[in-house]
Write a protein that holds these residues in place. Structure first.
Motif, mmCIF file in Angstrom:
data_model
loop_
_atom_site.group_PDB
_atom_site.id
_atom_site.type_symbol
_atom_site.label_atom_id
_atom_site.label_comp_id
_atom_site.label_asym_id
_atom_site.label_seq_id
_atom_site.Cartn_x
_atom_site.Cartn_y
_atom_site.Cartn_z
ATOM 1 N N ASP A 134 42.660 32.021 52.680
ATOM 2 C CA ASP A 134 41.755 31.701 51.567
ATOM 3 C C ASP A 134 41.358 33.011 50.877
ATOM 4 O O ASP A 134 40.821 33.915 51.520
ATOM 5 N N ILE A 135 41.627 33.114 49.580
ATOM 6 C CA ILE A 135 41.330 34.373 48.890
ATOM 7 C C ILE A 135 39.915 34.437 48.341
ATOM 8 O O ILE A 135 39.451 35.495 47.908
ATOM 9 N N GLY A 136 39.200 33.304 48.339
ATOM 10 C CA GLY A 136 37.885 33.324 47.709
ATOM 11 C C GLY A 136 38.048 33.423 46.207
ATOM 12 O O GLY A 136 38.689 32.578 45.579
ATOM 13 N N GLU A 137 37.514 34.470 45.618
ATOM 14 C CA GLU A 137 37.638 34.675 44.173
ATOM 15 C C GLU A 137 38.912 35.454 43.869
ATOM 16 O O GLU A 137 39.144 36.524 44.435
ATOM 17 N N ASP A 138 39.740 34.909 42.981
ATOM 18 C CA ASP A 138 40.977 35.599 42.583
ATOM 19 C C ASP A 138 40.620 36.642 41.534
ATOM 20 O O ASP A 138 40.576 36.363 40.334
ATOM 21 N N ALA A 139 40.370 37.861 42.001
ATOM 22 C CA ALA A 139 39.970 38.927 41.081
ATOM 23 C C ALA A 139 40.358 40.275 41.664
ATOM 24 O O ALA A 139 40.044 40.566 42.823
ATOM 25 N N HIS A 140 41.049 41.088 40.849
ATOM 26 C CA HIS A 140 41.357 42.462 41.243
ATOM 27 C C HIS A 140 40.120 43.326 40.980
ATOM 28 O O HIS A 140 40.109 44.208 40.137
ATOM 29 N N ARG A 141 39.081 43.027 41.762
ATOM 30 C CA ARG A 141 37.810 43.741 41.688
ATOM 31 C C ARG A 141 37.463 44.163 43.111
ATOM 32 O O ARG A 141 37.699 43.396 44.054
ATOM 33 N N VAL A 142 36.920 45.346 43.274
ATOM 34 C CA VAL A 142 36.768 45.917 44.609
ATOM 35 C C VAL A 142 35.991 45.001 45.545
ATOM 36 O O VAL A 142 36.414 44.756 46.680
ATOM 37 N N ASP A 143 34.868 44.451 45.113
ATOM 38 C CA ASP A 143 34.067 43.615 46.015
ATOM 39 C C ASP A 143 34.815 42.348 46.407
ATOM 40 O O ASP A 143 34.796 41.930 47.577
#
Length: 243
Positions: free
Chosen positions: A36-45
């Motif tokens: 499960d990736i959670g939020e799909d975002a190339h953001r550090v957090d």
């Protein structure tokens, strides 16, 4: 039969894995479990949360039951964003949970670069610049000299998974540098396996891509060497003895 286990975040470039299994031969099995990736975002957090111990542990039961002899966290950004020490802790926790040798795609890049004899590398990243620079720092900690970094600024893995061959080739060309001994494309969401022969032909040097090095790393952990020229220089040369 050698059984290789992979924890792959979400659904983007996973088609590369059955393709590699076909090219590796009938005595190697590639088992892929989606985390499960959670939020799909190339953001550090978001990337740090993606590689959290809880998310990785959730996929381990299936790989253990499949008899995986080694496990690799098939995510570059979800490992190097923790820094060198944090990525090592992540792999140690994974090995403890799995009960078999473990690694991640970030460490796979460091080991693969050594395998092809490359100390000076160029990076073609799909990520935003902030994330790409963390990969540069990670490679530096591994003893590599990063001579060029190109960032594409893509925010989600879903978008990367839709890239075409021409877009992958354009990224590799943009990243290449005259002094680079290899070009690295560090996103497991990026389909690259079918393009490896063209990439290396166009650049005239080894090209290391995330899904390619991830599978090679699992083979390394199980002490297997496979000659598969369609998978690039990494899979068709003898080990380089560093001096």
């Amino acid at each position: 039969m050698t059984a290789l286990g992979f924890l792959y975040p979400g659904h983007s470039g996973e088609d590369d894995y059955p393709r590699m299994e076909q090219l590796l031969g009938s005595d190697i099995r590639v088992d892929l479990v989606h985390t499960d990736i959670g939020e799909d975002a190339h953001r550090v957090d978001a990337l740090r949360e993606m590689g959290s111990p809880q998310r990785l542990a959730a996929g381990m039961a299936e790989l253990r039951s499949a008899g995986a002899e080694a496990v690799v966290w098939a995510c570059t950004s979800g490992s190097f964003v923790h820094g060198w020490e944090g990525a090592q802790d992540q792999v140690r926790d994974l090995a403890t949970t799995a009960g078999v040798p473990a690694s991640s795609t970030s460490f796979a890049f460091a080991h693969a670069a050594a395998e092809v004899g490359a100390r000076r590398v160029a990076v073609g990243a799909t990520y935003p610049d902030e994330v790409a620079r963390l990969f540069e720092e990670f490679l530096g900690a591994a003893g590599l000299d990063v001579v060029a970094v190109v960032s594409s600024g893509v925010v989600t893995a879903a978008e990367v998974g839709r890239w075409t061959e021409s877009e992958v080739l354009a990224l590799a060309r943009a990243a290449d540098h005259p002094s680079a001994e290899a070009v690295l494309l560090p996103d497991t969401a990026l389909h690259t396996v079918a393009h490896l022969p063209l990439l290396e032909k166009e650049l005239g040097k080894p090209v290391l891509t995330a899904n390619q090095v991830t599978v090679w790393e699992a083979l390394r952990l199980t002490d297997r060497r496979v000659n598969a020229p369609e998978l690039g220089t990494l899979f068709r040369r003898e080990p380089v003895v560093q001096t």
